[in-house]
Design a protein around this motif. Structure first.
Motif, PDB file in Angstrom:
ATOM      1  N   SER A 197      -6.324   1.086   2.851  1.00 50.77           N
ATOM      2  CA  SER A 197      -7.598   0.361   2.908  1.00 50.77           C
ATOM      3  C   SER A 197      -8.551   1.004   3.916  1.00 50.77           C
ATOM      4  N   GLN A 198      -8.040   1.417   5.067  1.00 51.84           N
ATOM      5  CA  GLN A 198      -8.903   2.064   6.065  1.00 51.84           C
ATOM      6  C   GLN A 198      -9.313   3.455   5.615  1.00 51.84           C
ATOM      7  N   ARG A 258      -2.005   6.908   6.022  1.00 57.15           N
ATOM      8  CA  ARG A 258      -1.181   5.899   6.694  1.00 57.15           C
ATOM      9  C   ARG A 258      -1.570   4.494   6.247  1.00 57.15           C
ATOM     10  N   GLN A 259      -2.888   4.224   6.203  1.00 58.15           N
ATOM     11  CA  GLN A 259      -3.358   2.905   5.787  1.00 58.15           C
ATOM     12  C   GLN A 259      -4.432   3.110   4.714  1.00 58.15           C
ATOM     13  N   GLN A 304      -7.027   2.252  13.637  1.00 60.58           N
ATOM     14  CA  GLN A 304      -5.705   2.671  13.169  1.00 60.58           C
ATOM     15  C   GLN A 304      -4.692   2.806  14.307  1.00 60.58           C
ATOM     16  N   GLU A 321       0.839  -1.202   0.000  1.00 66.93           N
ATOM     17  CA  GLU A 321       0.000   0.000   0.000  1.00 66.93           C
ATOM     18  C   GLU A 321       0.872   1.250   0.000  1.00 66.93           C
ATOM     19  N   GLU A 322       1.911   1.238   0.830  1.00 65.26           N
ATOM     20  CA  GLU A 322       2.785   2.404   0.953  1.00 65.26           C
ATOM     21  C   GLU A 322       3.493   2.705  -0.368  1.00 65.26           C
TER      22      GLU A 322
END
Length: 190
Positions: A72-73, A69-70, A127, A8-9
């Motif tokens: 998907s969230q 940061r994430q 998170q 993801e990053e």
């Protein structure tokens, strides 16, 4: 270069520089999941597809300014925001129709707002670092006391308090960052 193996990053970094292939990989990776979330909340396939498209287009348009940061969230929360905005728009249309044509609506505004806020806060809690999240959930969601949590997790009560303080700071920060949206949201319920 095959981006299906990117984390993801790595996808976010590539997309931020304008890499369309990275965005395409994000689209392909998350489209169905996001559609399921949107459909769950709308129960309307056409509206759900429109919401997912809107969120993904917004992701691309704001790629250089977003700090995610994430992924998907972030996307799941963005879908919930968009669903809520769609429900609000529909409510406003129904209110206008009621004023003009004498029809009534059945949406309970307070329940919608409470559900949205609950989901938004849960997204922030998810998170948190794992131990902090565990302590916060034990305290606030399960109603356990500081001493009981400390015993169960084999940590000091001061550590429990520190985790709860950290979680509350993150929640306040998240809500503050969404403050403009929430102010607009609250204005719809007056």
């Amino acid at each position: 270069m095959d981006r299906s193996y990117f984390s993801e990053e790595e996808l976010l970094i590539s997309m931020a520089t304008g890499d369309q292939a990275a965005f395409t990989e994000i689209y392909n990776r998350y489209w169905r999941r996001l559609l399921a979330i949107a459909y769950h909340h709308t129960q309307d396939e056409s509206a759900a597809k429109e919401i997912v498209q809107e969120v993904l287009i917004n992701l691309w348009d704001r790629r250089a300014e977003l700090e995610i940061r994430q992924l998907s969230q972030y996307l799941a929360t963005a879908i919930k925001f968009s669903v809520f905005k769609a429900i609000t728009r529909e409510k406003r249309r129904n209110t206008i129709a009621a004023d003009v044509f004498g029809e009534t609506t059945s949406q309970d505004d307070e329940q919608i707002y409470a559900r949205f806020l609950h989901d938004y806060i849960n997204g922030i809690v998810e998170q948190l670092p794992e131990k902090c999240k565990q302590v916060f959930k034990s305290s606030r969601m399960e109603g356990k006391g500081t001493a009981q949590i400390a015993r169960e997790l084999n940590i000091s009560e001061k550590t429990v308090e520190a985790h709860i303080t950290k979680a509350l700071k993150h929640i306040r920060f998240g809500i503050r960052n969404a403050g403009l949206f929430l102010v607009l949201l609250l204005s719809f319920f007056k």
